[in-house]
Scaffold this motif. Sequence first.
Motif, PDB file in Angstrom:
ATOM      1  N   GLY A  61       0.778  -1.219   0.000  1.00 17.42           N
ATOM      2  CA  GLY A  61       0.000   0.000   0.000  1.00 17.42           C
ATOM      3  C   GLY A  61       0.816   1.278   0.000  1.00 17.42           C
ATOM      4  N   PHE A  62       2.096   1.182  -0.371  1.00 17.87           N
ATOM      5  CA  PHE A  62       2.914   2.399  -0.480  1.00 17.87           C
ATOM      6  C   PHE A  62       2.833   2.923  -1.907  1.00 17.87           C
ATOM      7  N   GLY A  63       1.676   3.440  -2.314  1.00 17.33           N
ATOM      8  CA  GLY A  63       1.503   3.987  -3.658  1.00 17.33           C
ATOM      9  C   GLY A  63       1.864   2.955  -4.715  1.00 17.33           C
ATOM     10  N   ASN A  64       2.708   3.389  -5.677  1.00 16.01           N
ATOM     11  CA  ASN A  64       3.088   2.466  -6.732  1.00 16.01           C
ATOM     12  C   ASN A  64       4.334   1.647  -6.341  1.00 16.01           C
ATOM     13  N   GLY A  65       4.825   1.854  -5.137  1.00 14.80           N
ATOM     14  CA  GLY A  65       5.963   1.061  -4.663  1.00 14.80           C
ATOM     15  C   GLY A  65       7.307   1.556  -5.138  1.00 14.80           C
ATOM     16  N   ARG A  66       7.302   2.605  -5.975  1.00 13.33           N
ATOM     17  CA  ARG A  66       8.581   3.098  -6.504  1.00 13.33           C
ATOM     18  C   ARG A  66       9.179   4.118  -5.552  1.00 13.33           C
ATOM     19  N   ASN A  67       9.614   3.642  -4.388  1.00  9.12           N
ATOM     20  CA  ASN A  67      10.188   4.563  -3.407  1.00  9.12           C
ATOM     21  C   ASN A  67      11.649   4.220  -3.135  1.00  9.12           C
ATOM     22  N   ILE A  68      12.281   5.082  -2.350  1.00  5.14           N
ATOM     23  CA  ILE A  68      13.727   4.933  -2.147  1.00  5.14           C
ATOM     24  C   ILE A  68      14.057   3.700  -1.322  1.00  5.14           C
ATOM     25  N   LEU A  69      13.092   3.223  -0.525  1.00  3.79           N
ATOM     26  CA  LEU A  69      13.329   1.995   0.236  1.00  3.79           C
ATOM     27  C   LEU A  69      13.504   0.816  -0.714  1.00  3.79           C
ATOM     28  N   ALA A  70      12.609   0.765  -1.727  1.00  6.16           N
ATOM     29  CA  ALA A  70      12.734  -0.307  -2.714  1.00  6.16           C
ATOM     30  C   ALA A  70      14.058  -0.180  -3.458  1.00  6.16           C
ATOM     31  N   LEU A 126      18.461   1.273 -10.793  1.00  8.40           N
ATOM     32  CA  LEU A 126      17.487   2.189 -10.210  1.00  8.40           C
ATOM     33  C   LEU A 126      16.515   2.721 -11.248  1.00  8.40           C
ATOM     34  N   ILE A 127      16.943   2.741 -12.514  1.00  6.07           N
ATOM     35  CA  ILE A 127      15.998   3.132 -13.560  1.00  6.07           C
ATOM     36  C   ILE A 127      14.840   2.143 -13.558  1.00  6.07           C
ATOM     37  N   LEU A 128      15.187   0.850 -13.387  1.00  2.40           N
ATOM     38  CA  LEU A 128      14.144  -0.172 -13.358  1.00  2.40           C
ATOM     39  C   LEU A 128      13.397  -0.166 -12.038  1.00  2.40           C
ATOM     40  N   ALA A 129      14.151   0.087 -10.962  1.00  5.82           N
ATOM     41  CA  ALA A 129      13.530  -0.025  -9.639  1.00  5.82           C
ATOM     42  C   ALA A 129      12.868   1.274  -9.212  1.00  5.82           C
ATOM     43  N   GLY A 130      12.567   2.129 -10.174  1.00  2.00           N
ATOM     44  CA  GLY A 130      11.619   3.198  -9.875  1.00  2.00           C
ATOM     45  C   GLY A 130      12.147   4.578  -9.590  1.00  2.00           C
ATOM     46  N   ALA A 131      13.439   4.849  -9.803  1.00  2.00           N
ATOM     47  CA  ALA A 131      13.901   6.218  -9.605  1.00  2.00           C
ATOM     48  C   ALA A 131      13.289   7.107 -10.689  1.00  2.00           C
ATOM     49  N   VAL A 132      12.996   8.342 -10.315  1.00  2.00           N
ATOM     50  CA  VAL A 132      12.313   9.246 -11.236  1.00  2.00           C
ATOM     51  C   VAL A 132      13.324   9.940 -12.135  1.00  2.00           C
ATOM     52  N   MET A 133      13.036   9.955 -13.425  1.00  2.00           N
ATOM     53  CA  MET A 133      13.821  10.771 -14.348  1.00  2.00           C
ATOM     54  C   MET A 133      12.943  11.955 -14.717  1.00  2.00           C
ATOM     55  N   GLY A 134      13.563  13.121 -14.813  1.00  2.00           N
ATOM     56  CA  GLY A 134      12.755  14.318 -15.034  1.00  2.00           C
ATOM     57  C   GLY A 134      12.441  14.923 -13.679  1.00  2.00           C
ATOM     58  N   LEU A 176      10.895   9.047   2.221  1.00  2.00           N
ATOM     59  CA  LEU A 176      11.193   7.617   2.109  1.00  2.00           C
ATOM     60  C   LEU A 176      10.164   6.870   1.273  1.00  2.00           C
ATOM     61  N   THR A 177       8.924   7.373   1.255  1.00  2.00           N
ATOM     62  CA  THR A 177       7.900   6.602   0.553  1.00  2.00           C
ATOM     63  C   THR A 177       7.423   7.276  -0.735  1.00  2.00           C
ATOM     64  N   GLY A 178       7.890   8.522  -0.962  1.00  2.00           N
ATOM     65  CA  GLY A 178       7.473   9.211  -2.171  1.00  2.00           C
ATOM     66  C   GLY A 178       8.411   8.941  -3.328  1.00  2.00           C
ATOM     67  N   PRO A 179       8.226   9.663  -4.445  1.00  2.00           N
ATOM     68  CA  PRO A 179       9.147   9.506  -5.566  1.00  2.00           C
ATOM     69  C   PRO A 179      10.554   9.967  -5.175  1.00  2.00           C
TER      70      PRO A 179
END
Lengths: 294, 308
Positions: free
Chosen positions: B151-160, B233-241, B253-256
């Motif tokens: 339930g952490f949004g889309n799961g693409r956070n820094i913890l992952a 990290l590109i795959l594991a959800g780090a934001v580009m842009g 910790l739980t946001g983008p």
Amino acid sequence: MTSTPPAPDGAPPAAVDGPAVSLRIDAATPLEPHATGSAEEQPVLAFRGVHFYYGSFRAVKDVTVDIHRNRITALIGPSGCGKSTLLRTINRMNDLIPHTRLEGQVLFHGENLYAPYVDPVEVRRRVGMVFQKPNPFPKSIYDNVAFGPRVTGMKGNLDDLVEASLRRAALWNEVKDKLKQSGLSLSGGQQQRLCIARAIATEPELILMDEPCSALDPRATLQIEDLMAELTERYTIVIVTHNMQQAARASDYTVFLNMAEDRAGYIVEQDETTRIFTNPANKMTEDYVSGRFG
Amino acid sequence: MSVSAVTTSSVQRSLRSGGRDWAGFVFEIVLLLSLLFALVTLFVLLADVLAKGLPVFAERGLDFLTSPLSSRPSQAGVAQGIIGTLIMAVLVPLFAFPVGVLTAVYLEEYAPDNRLTRLITVNIRNLAGVPSVVYGLLGLAVFVAAFAALGFGNGRNILAGALTLAVLVLPLVIITASEAIRAVPSTIREAGFGIGASHWQVVRTLILPSAAPGILTGMVLALSRALGETAPLILAGAVMGSFSTGGSLGEILTGPYTVLPIIVYDWARKPQADFRELTSAAIIVLLAVTLFANAIAILLRNRYVREW
């Protein structure tokens, strides 16, 4: 091979069959009537028909020896004859090597050290060991000596114990002002005496020395030998040595081992040191102690 | 080599011959050239980056460090990247080192020496050679999915992301720690056992402290590797842009999130020429942050070595 004592293979001492005696011994009470020098005195340690194997290779065969209280017993013999292996059976250091096995009995106060219920850690707390190369921990002099009492959870004043151990090891006067310095900052001979202090800090009864002077110069060697003589007031010492003069000078009783055809070590002769060196019963012993082989 | 008897004159002759060891001389030259090649490459890279990037700092000063991402080169900064990379520098060791060091202790000290143990050891070494993008896929499939399911949004956070990098460097940590433990002299172990220390006491009071410098060196290497990684990290959800995130730690910790290497990668692909300089400036920041994290680890190590 002629003068091995009567093989006691089939005659285990009575104590083993009795109820399990605790290895913990109250240091304050004498273990048996004091009978210094008497041949009838029960040995502190006794090998009874001991064979030792590394995997399928038999390194030591049929060893029967009594180690007597407050005396220095020397194990001598050519390289590879199993002296060190035999020494290391006493504190079960060989347990650290995989695939080793001992047959027979090593009796400490009549208790078989290789009985299944015996804890090797407890054995090593009662049997101190000094190694071939001085091996102080990379810690301070104080912490080296205090290591044993700390891990064994000994009660009492640690400072006093450290001082007493260093005094007994004849090192106190040289290090009392630099107890915080690293043990590795000492000279080789001092390091070895530090290792002796470390070994006696846990109040063992028996001290094993595996060629303790082979890395030391003659002066440091003599110091260690003098120290050994002093230590026999309180401790029993078993020493492995390559140095014949050392065995002659420093020990009371000598066990001469040699390698058999199958490369297993066996006892050629054992006797009072003076006898071994002046009037050995076996020709092989005579050749070895006079430097003609080995 | 003369066969004749050794005479004073023949000895003198051979002593005076003063022949030169040409093979040795050539070998030494080759060694020196290799060193120079490495140094020159490094120097050229660094000089290029500094030449392009330093003007950005001269022009914008600290503003570049404190500004968030932006599509306008004149306003874009690396604040989020610094925060992301620093958080990684804390979280990755937190996840990877306890597990890695304990695994190494088990493998070296407790595991029986049998075929299974050897198989595991060999495969840990193989894992260290797996391309990092594969770990990114793993992070996406396992950690991102897990956080999303929790339930952490889309799961693409820094913890992952940190867990992904932790798994990535785990083999490196295990291998270096194993080697450090194996390098502890057996005399120290014997001395410990000989005094009557239990296995656990020998490991805790003698082996781990002796191995600590080597283990911490592994930590430095692993940290450098983790902080420079982009692909996983590109795959594991780090934001580009660009993105914005809340200020509280929980939201960070739980946001983008993004990290400096991702920013470098993203800006390097942008068409605007202005981003060229920004890319170099971001590289300088990345180098500085990595050096800073390593410096802390090295300080820790030196302090530990002194105390033990």
